[in-house]
Design an enzyme around this catalytic site. Structure first.
Site, short mmCIF file in Angstrom:
data_model
loop_
_atom_site.label_atom_id
_atom_site.label_comp_id
_atom_site.label_asym_id
_atom_site.label_seq_id
_atom_site.Cartn_x
_atom_site.Cartn_y
_atom_site.Cartn_z
N ARG A 43 43.65 0.78 64.89
CA ARG A 43 42.88 0.22 65.99
C ARG A 43 43.84 -0.29 67.06
O ARG A 43 44.90 -0.82 66.76
CB ARG A 43 41.99 -0.94 65.52
CG ARG A 43 40.71 -0.49 64.82
CD ARG A 43 39.73 0.18 65.78
NE ARG A 43 38.51 0.64 65.15
CZ ARG A 43 38.29 1.86 64.67
NH1 ARG A 43 39.24 2.77 64.72
NH2 ARG A 43 37.12 2.19 64.14
N HIS A 84 41.17 8.74 70.88
CA HIS A 84 40.53 8.37 69.61
C HIS A 84 39.89 9.59 68.91
O HIS A 84 38.68 9.64 68.71
CB HIS A 84 39.46 7.28 69.86
CG HIS A 84 39.12 6.49 68.63
ND1 HIS A 84 38.86 5.15 68.64
CD2 HIS A 84 39.01 6.86 67.33
CE1 HIS A 84 38.59 4.72 67.42
NE2 HIS A 84 38.67 5.76 66.60
P1 NDP Z 1 40.49 1.20 54.02
O1 NDP Z 1 39.64 0.00 54.18
O2 NDP Z 1 40.20 2.20 52.95
O3 NDP Z 1 42.01 0.73 53.80
C1 NDP Z 1 42.61 -0.23 54.58
C2 NDP Z 1 44.06 -0.37 54.14
O4 NDP Z 1 44.70 -1.32 54.96
C3 NDP Z 1 44.17 -0.87 52.70
O5 NDP Z 1 45.26 -0.28 52.04
C4 NDP Z 1 44.44 -2.36 52.90
O6 NDP Z 1 45.15 -2.99 51.85
C5 NDP Z 1 45.30 -2.31 54.14
N1 NDP Z 1 45.29 -3.61 54.80
C6 NDP Z 1 44.24 -4.30 55.28
N2 NDP Z 1 44.64 -5.49 55.77
C7 NDP Z 1 45.98 -5.54 55.59
C8 NDP Z 1 46.97 -6.51 55.86
N3 NDP Z 1 46.66 -7.68 56.42
N4 NDP Z 1 48.24 -6.23 55.52
C9 NDP Z 1 48.56 -5.07 54.93
N5 NDP Z 1 47.67 -4.10 54.63
C10 NDP Z 1 46.40 -4.34 54.97
O7 NDP Z 1 40.53 1.89 55.44
P2 NDP Z 1 40.77 3.43 55.80
O8 NDP Z 1 42.05 3.88 55.21
O9 NDP Z 1 39.55 4.22 55.52
O10 NDP Z 1 40.88 3.33 57.39
C11 NDP Z 1 41.80 2.44 57.99
C12 NDP Z 1 41.45 2.26 59.44
O11 NDP Z 1 41.72 3.45 60.15
C13 NDP Z 1 39.98 1.98 59.73
O12 NDP Z 1 39.65 0.64 59.53
C14 NDP Z 1 39.85 2.39 61.18
O13 NDP Z 1 40.14 1.29 62.00
C15 NDP Z 1 40.94 3.44 61.35
N6 NDP Z 1 40.37 4.77 61.57
C16 NDP Z 1 40.70 5.43 62.72
C17 NDP Z 1 40.23 6.71 62.95
C18 NDP Z 1 40.66 7.45 64.16
O14 NDP Z 1 40.10 8.52 64.46
N7 NDP Z 1 41.66 6.98 64.89
C19 NDP Z 1 39.32 7.37 62.00
C20 NDP Z 1 39.07 6.62 60.81
C21 NDP Z 1 39.59 5.36 60.61
P3 NDP Z 1 44.52 -3.05 50.35
O15 NDP Z 1 44.64 -1.64 49.83
O16 NDP Z 1 45.41 -4.00 49.65
O17 NDP Z 1 43.09 -3.49 50.50
#
Ligand code: NDP
Length: 311
Positions: free
Chosen positions: A227, A275
């Site tokens: 994001r 995006h």
């Molecule tokens: P998930 O919710 O499956 O995973 C999020 C990951 O981020 C997890 O590994 C989580 O850790 C980690 N995380 C969250 N907070 C922190 C933190 N404070 N410090 C370190 N690691 C952190 O999300 P997705 O993988 O499905 O997607 C991630 C993001 O990608 C979405 O939220 C969206 O914003 C973006 N996105 C963008 C797209 C685009 O077209 N540009 C398309 C799809 C998604 P943990 O495993 O420990 O919970």
């Protein structure tokens, strides 16, 4: 009770085409579109891509907001959103694979000096550079969720060394894993490319500022798929201008569409896309129909978001 589709991005998908797809999975469902919602008190499930603050309050009997993607930050930013309304996201392997492909494409472009050759071509210049080899190159994937792990896997399969970073500790074959804020610097230190696939949360917003970029491996390349609000865009430009970063690829911006006056548009070190890195929903659309079915039957919903964690 009814499901209302109000995606708000007709250039990506119209409400009507989503309705047709959902009806194919669940022909008996009462599914309405943004332009013809019918009585608003009949809506108990809302499906959106974009969401504006207060939107949920239009529907007095709303029980579920279903995002047509992974990022739910705009929905959770609605301070007035009642706790009783559940928020679900989609987990789509199709768009995750597209994000992995996107990141790999930009990394390979650098490994093979393609931008450089393109510039040389304009000068009729014949000069070669040795390709950088995957086995000598480290990619740090920040965020090891559904999409981040697909990105990491794609780089492993292409022969790169891979580091991962997440909030909670993980063990993933082929990935040197780090976790928590205390280990971010370690994850970044020796990475040639940093690919961020993080959700926007209270902890990640503004994470990439000038101070953070100074901890990157000098001349690292930054790719943000998560994001835009995670990046302090002035800090990014400062890091690029002072040579701390070799370049940046941004698929997400703090304001979308990016305003015409943004300095990011014309910066030579920045490559922008609107995006689009993860685009297609694939068969994950079935989970929207399934969540509607489960909601009507009082069953546990799929892919619920933890509203306290913010993802
Ligand atoms: P998930 O919710 O499956 O995973 C999020 C990951 O981020 C997890 O590994 C989580 O850790 C980690 N995380 C969250 N907070 C922190 C933190 N404070 N410090 C370190 N690691 C952190 O999300 P997705 O993988 O499905 O997607 C991630 C993001 O990608 C979405 O939220 C969206 O914003 C973006 N996105 C963008 C797209 C685009 O077209 N540009 C398309 C799809 C998604 P943990 O495993 O420990 O919970």
């Amino acid at each position: 009770m009814a499901l209302l589709i109000d995606i708000k991005h007709p250039d990506w998908m119209t409400d009507e085409s989503m309705r047709e797809q959902l009806l194919a999975y669940y022909p008996a469902a009462d599914i309405r579109v943004g332009e013809a919602p019918g009585p608003l008190d009949e809506i108990d499930m809302l499906t959106v891509s974009s969401y504006y603050p207060g939107e949920a309050s239009k529907y007095p009997n709303l029980r579920l907001i279903q995002k047509t993607g992974a990022g739910v930050n705009n929905i959770l930013a609605d301070e007035g959103l009642p706790e009783a309304i559940a928020v679900a996201r989609l987990e789509t392997g199709t768009s995750g694979a597209e994000m992995a492909e996107y990141a790999l494409a930009y990394v390979l472009q650098e490994q093979r000096h393609m931008r450089q050759y393109h510039r040389q071509q304009a000068r009729s210049e014949w000069r070669h550079y040795p390709p950088l080899q995957a086995a000598d190159t480290r990619v740090a994937v920040l965020g090891l969720g559904r999409n981040g792990q697909l990105v990491a896997r794609r780089f492993i399969d292409s022969g790169f060394r891979v580091t991962g970073w997440s909030r909670s500790p993980k063990r993933i074959d082929g990935v040197r894993c780090h976790a928590g804020g205390g280990e971010l610097a370690e994850a970044l230190a020796d990475a040639d490319y940093v690919v961020a696939v993080l959700p926007s949360t209270a902890e990640t917003r503004g994470l990439f500022d000038a101070a953070q970029f100074s901890k990157f491996n000098p001349r690292a390349f930054f790719i943000n798929l998560g994001r835009g609000d995670q990046v302090d865009e002035a800090g990014l430009i400062e890091a690029l201008d002072s040579g701390l970063l070799a370049g940046a690829v941004l698929d997400v911006m703090s304001e979308e569409p990016l305003p015409p006056g943004s300095p990011l548009w014309l910066h030579p070190g920045v490559q922008l896309t609107p995006h689009v890195s993860g685009y297609h929903l694939g068969d994950a659309v079935a989970d929207i129909a399934e969540n509607y079915r489960r909601l009507q039957n009082g069953e546990t919903l799929l892919h619920l978001v933890d509203r306290d964690l913010g993802y």
